[in-house]
Write an enzyme that holds these catalytic residues in place. Structure first.
Site, PDB file in Angstrom:
ATOM      1  N   THR A 127       0.791  -1.250   0.138  1.00  0.00           N
ATOM      2  CA  THR A 127      -0.041  -0.245   0.030  1.00  0.00           C
ATOM      3  C   THR A 127       0.890   1.286   0.002  1.00  0.00           C
ATOM      4  O   THR A 127       0.789   2.346  -0.723  1.00  0.00           O
ATOM      5  CB  THR A 127      -0.927  -0.055   1.125  1.00  0.00           C
ATOM      6  N   ALA A 187      13.758  19.143  -3.515  1.00  0.00           N
ATOM      7  CA  ALA A 187      14.743  18.254  -2.548  1.00  0.00           C
ATOM      8  C   ALA A 187      16.179  19.100  -3.330  1.00  0.00           C
ATOM      9  O   ALA A 187      17.247  18.505  -2.762  1.00  0.00           O
ATOM     10  CB  ALA A 187      14.870  16.888  -3.241  1.00  0.00           C
ATOM     11  N   GLU A 233      -3.253  -2.913   9.507  1.00  0.00           N
ATOM     12  CA  GLU A 233      -1.930  -3.622   9.418  1.00  0.00           C
ATOM     13  C   GLU A 233      -2.038  -4.955   8.782  1.00  0.00           C
ATOM     14  O   GLU A 233      -3.426  -5.346   8.728  1.00  0.00           O
ATOM     15  CB  GLU A 233      -1.391  -3.782  10.816  1.00  0.00           C
ATOM     16  N   ASP A 264      -0.977  -1.236  18.018  1.00  0.00           N
ATOM     17  CA  ASP A 264      -0.399  -0.267  16.948  1.00  0.00           C
ATOM     18  C   ASP A 264      -0.567   1.379  17.488  1.00  0.00           C
ATOM     19  O   ASP A 264       0.533   2.024  17.220  1.00  0.00           O
ATOM     20  CB  ASP A 264      -1.258  -0.293  15.711  1.00  0.00           C
ATOM     21  N   LYS A 281       2.779   3.875  18.346  1.00  0.00           N
ATOM     22  CA  LYS A 281       2.930   5.269  17.787  1.00  0.00           C
ATOM     23  C   LYS A 281       3.143   6.024  19.131  1.00  0.00           C
ATOM     24  O   LYS A 281       3.858   7.114  19.241  1.00  0.00           O
ATOM     25  CB  LYS A 281       1.647   5.655  17.150  1.00  0.00           C
TER      26      LYS A 281
HETATM   27  P1  NAP Z   1       1.663  -4.044   2.846  1.00  0.00           P
HETATM   28  O1  NAP Z   1       0.598  -3.363   2.285  1.00  0.00           O
HETATM   29  O2  NAP Z   1       1.532  -5.304   3.660  1.00  0.00           O
HETATM   30  O3  NAP Z   1       3.110  -4.247   1.917  1.00  0.00           O
HETATM   31  C1  NAP Z   1       4.079  -4.589   2.424  1.00  0.00           C
HETATM   32  C2  NAP Z   1       5.238  -4.823   1.206  1.00  0.00           C
HETATM   33  O4  NAP Z   1       6.459  -5.434   1.969  1.00  0.00           O
HETATM   34  C3  NAP Z   1       4.750  -5.680   0.108  1.00  0.00           C
HETATM   35  O5  NAP Z   1       5.164  -5.035  -0.994  1.00  0.00           O
HETATM   36  C4  NAP Z   1       5.257  -7.202   0.384  1.00  0.00           C
HETATM   37  O6  NAP Z   1       5.787  -7.920  -0.716  1.00  0.00           O
HETATM   38  C5  NAP Z   1       6.659  -6.535   1.015  1.00  0.00           C
HETATM   39  N1  NAP Z   1       7.394  -7.577   2.041  1.00  0.00           N
HETATM   40  C6  NAP Z   1       6.780  -7.880   3.314  1.00  0.00           C
HETATM   41  N2  NAP Z   1       7.862  -8.863   3.810  1.00  0.00           N
HETATM   42  C7  NAP Z   1       8.770  -8.634   3.084  1.00  0.00           C
HETATM   43  C8  NAP Z   1      10.173  -9.259   3.036  1.00  0.00           C
HETATM   44  N3  NAP Z   1      10.224 -10.151   4.156  1.00  0.00           N
HETATM   45  N4  NAP Z   1      11.069  -9.070   2.292  1.00  0.00           N
HETATM   46  C9  NAP Z   1      11.025  -8.166   1.055  1.00  0.00           C
HETATM   47  N5  NAP Z   1       9.541  -7.770   0.993  1.00  0.00           N
HETATM   48  C10 NAP Z   1       8.717  -7.951   1.948  1.00  0.00           C
HETATM   49  O7  NAP Z   1       1.990  -3.036   3.747  1.00  0.00           O
HETATM   50  P2  NAP Z   1       1.420  -1.392   4.108  1.00  0.00           P
HETATM   51  O8  NAP Z   1       0.259  -1.057   4.334  1.00  0.00           O
HETATM   52  O9  NAP Z   1       2.304  -0.827   2.675  1.00  0.00           O
HETATM   53  O10 NAP Z   1       2.643  -1.072   5.189  1.00  0.00           O
HETATM   54  C11 NAP Z   1       4.170  -0.751   5.104  1.00  0.00           C
HETATM   55  C12 NAP Z   1       4.390  -0.049   6.190  1.00  0.00           C
HETATM   56  O11 NAP Z   1       4.159   1.142   6.557  1.00  0.00           O
HETATM   57  C13 NAP Z   1       4.241  -1.011   7.599  1.00  0.00           C
HETATM   58  O12 NAP Z   1       5.310  -0.686   8.714  1.00  0.00           O
HETATM   59  C14 NAP Z   1       2.945  -0.216   8.265  1.00  0.00           C
HETATM   60  O13 NAP Z   1       2.800  -0.436   9.636  1.00  0.00           O
HETATM   61  C15 NAP Z   1       3.431   1.175   7.754  1.00  0.00           C
HETATM   62  N6  NAP Z   1       2.287   2.186   7.740  1.00  0.00           N
HETATM   63  C16 NAP Z   1       1.175   1.717   6.923  1.00  0.00           C
HETATM   64  C17 NAP Z   1       0.176   2.818   6.858  1.00  0.00           C
HETATM   65  C18 NAP Z   1      -0.974   2.376   5.779  1.00  0.00           C
HETATM   66  O14 NAP Z   1      -1.970   3.157   5.828  1.00  0.00           O
HETATM   67  N7  NAP Z   1      -0.935   1.014   5.185  1.00  0.00           N
HETATM   68  C19 NAP Z   1       0.319   3.853   7.453  1.00  0.00           C
HETATM   69  C20 NAP Z   1       1.316   4.125   7.967  1.00  0.00           C
HETATM   70  C21 NAP Z   1       2.509   3.321   8.432  1.00  0.00           C
HETATM   71  P3  NAP Z   1       4.443  -8.322  -1.564  1.00  0.00           P
HETATM   72  O15 NAP Z   1       3.976  -7.305  -2.146  1.00  0.00           O
HETATM   73  O16 NAP Z   1       5.182  -9.353  -2.493  1.00  0.00           O
HETATM   74  O17 NAP Z   1       3.599  -9.163  -0.543  1.00  0.00           O
HETATM   75  N1  HSE Z   2      -2.876   0.397  10.460  1.00  0.00           N
HETATM   76  C1  HSE Z   2      -2.468   1.680  10.811  1.00  0.00           C
HETATM   77  C2  HSE Z   2      -3.615   2.539  11.008  1.00  0.00           C
HETATM   78  C3  HSE Z   2      -1.649   2.349   9.668  1.00  0.00           C
HETATM   79  O1  HSE Z   2      -4.711   2.178  10.639  1.00  0.00           O
HETATM   80  O2  HSE Z   2      -3.760   3.704  11.403  1.00  0.00           O
HETATM   81  C4  HSE Z   2      -1.162   3.756   9.999  1.00  0.00           C
HETATM   82  O3  HSE Z   2      -0.151   3.614  10.771  1.00  0.00           O
END
Ligand code: NAP
Ligand code: HSE
Length: 435
Positions: free
Chosen positions: A13, A33, A190, A201, A205
């Protein structure tokens, strides 16, 4: 114009959102930048997974070492989530002389001291704006904009998934499970949504914000936490009747030189700004000794809001600001004096209590007596006429009590005593009230 190469580790995402901004707005980002940011690599877990997005020119691989070992790459952006693999990637990247940008609150909450010790040793920046409150620039606000202040308290909605679920339940009458499925489909949750709904979570934070605002070196385990997973619709309804709404709040407050921390579903007055925060939006109310009350608001989860924060960090790193900030503020330093934590049993707050009682004479008096004996004063009471929920011949009725300020230890003792009364038919419900 000079160019800097970046490797995204994670193309889910958030990673896809970062790639989109860097590709679609390359000129704008380059102007800010002072160099073009070239997104050279993306690391994923499953190379066969179909991917939507404009990833032309991006080398997609499944081995993070390809990025870490590339001498052209100056910045590694960790966006895989989880703790163990992410920790290894960040430490290896720093050891290889790369700057790091991460959105990973779990990693920083659990391993902040180790990560920042490695960053200091390598003299590299670790930038983490997206790790708390998504697109709301609260990390920069505390570190820079409010730097003149001693923050005295924080009250914050930090989980978009929970706030989305609570909004859907209270405004749309949607069932909990359907609201959670909606949050997952929209990319807010998550990978393991238990972490969202059980309050972990938000505690991650809060641990980060407590480090920035109070210099507290705390991990998630130090923060008493409850989630929304056991919240009942009845309490949302009674809260509304009392003029409140329920939010999953992160709370931090300096009291008598000690820091009070907790995460819990909390009653917030319906006319308070935090009560107006709906859907995936987050908000942080920060009170500083010079500035007074401030409020930061915006989307706390989702692809583009989070990518906004990650790209802002990338720009900060490329400009050189992030390294200066890291060096000066010395995040998670073990040399900084530790702030003592207030034992949760000593915290004081108003409370909402709900009991299921037998509809018999003297029951309310017995409950009021126990509360009174513990020095807990009642502010208001709701008891409706009994409905059809009788057990055998005897009706049971919910009794809702709002207390004035009460010491946690005294309240716990009183509730335990009340729950042992033979006229009390179910374990009581207790929620805090935000002043
Ligand atoms: P996500 O959609 O589950 O994406 C995770 C990505 O990492 C996918 O591309 C996955 O590969 C890859 N991945 C997972 N494990 C891996 C490994 N061991 N080696 C290589 N690649 C790996 O997660 P996300 O929502 O983008 O979140 C990413 C981070 O941002 C997390 O720490 C989350 O807490 C944080 N975050 C998320 C949000 C939100 O709104 N989603 C907001 C703030 C912070 P595949 O694509 O092949 O599965
Ligand atoms: N899972 C988290 C949330 C993503 O819903 O707030 C943002 O950190």
């Amino acid at each position: 114009m000079q160019q800097v190469s970046v490797g995204l580790v994670g193309l889910g995402t958030v990673g896809a959102g970062v790639a989109r901004i860097l590709t679609q707005h390359a000129d704008r980002i380059a102007r800010r930048a002072g160099r073009r940011i070239d997104c050279k690599w993306a690391v994923v877990r499953d190379l066969k997974k179909p991917r939507e997005g404009d990833f032309e020119g991006l080398r997609i691989v499944d081995d993070p070492r390809r990025v870490i070992d590339d001498p052209e790459v100056a910045i590694v952006v960790e966006l895989i989530g989880g703790v163990d693999a992410a920790r290894r990637i960040v430490l290896d990247a720093l050891a290889a002389g790369k700057h790091v940008v991460t959105a990973n609150k779990a990693l920083l909450a659990e391993h902040g001291p180790e990560i920042f010790a490695a960053a200091r040793k390598a003299d590299r920046a670790v930038a983490f704006e997206a790790s708390s409150a998504g697109g709301v620039p609260i990390v920069g606000a505390i570190n820079v904009g409010l730097a003149a202040n001693q923050i005295q308290s924080l009250a914050a909605i930090l989980n978009g998934t929970c706030n989305y679920i609570l909004t859907q339940m209270t405004q749309g009458g949607i069932a909990y499970a359907d609201a959670l499925a909606g949050a997952q489909a929209l990319g807010y949750a998550e990978a393991d949504p238990t972490l969202d709904v059980d309050g972990t979570d938000t505690a991650h934070k809060l641990a980060i914000l407590a480090q920035l605002a109070f210099g507290a070196n705390v991990t998630t385990a130090d923060i008493p936490r409850e989630g929304i997973d056991r919240l009942e619709l009845a309490d949302l309804t009674y809260a509304r009747e009392l003029g409140y709404t329920i939010k999953l709040l992160a709370h931090a407050r300096l009291a008598d030189g000690a820091l009070e921390l907790r995460v819990a579903p909390t009653l917030v007055r319906r006319d308070a700004p935090l009560a107006q925060v709906h859907g995936p939006y987050n908000a942080v109310r920060a009170v500083g000794d010079a500035v007074g009350d401030t409020l930061f608001y915006g989307r706390g989860a989702g692809m583009m809001p989070t990518a906004s924060a990650v790209v802002a960090d990338l720009i900060d790193v490329v400009v050189g600001r992030a390294l200066l900030t890291s060096r000066t503020l010395d995040f998670w330093s073990t040399e900084a004096p530790a702030v003592p934590l207030l034992p949760p049993s000593r915290s004081r707050r108003r409370n909402y209590l709900r009991f299921l009682i037998a509809d018999r004479p003297g029951v309310i008096a017995a409950i009021a007596q126990i509360l009174g004996d513990k020095g807990i004063s009642i502010a208001s009471v709701i008891q409706h006429e009994p409905g059809d929920e009788g057990e055998g011949d005897e009706a049971t009725v919910p009794l809702v009590i709002m207390t004035h300020l009460a010491v946690e230890e005294h309240l716990r003792e009183a509730i335990a005593q009340i729950d042992r009364l033979d006229v009390v038919r179910a374990p009581s419900v207790r929620l805090g009230v935000e002043e």
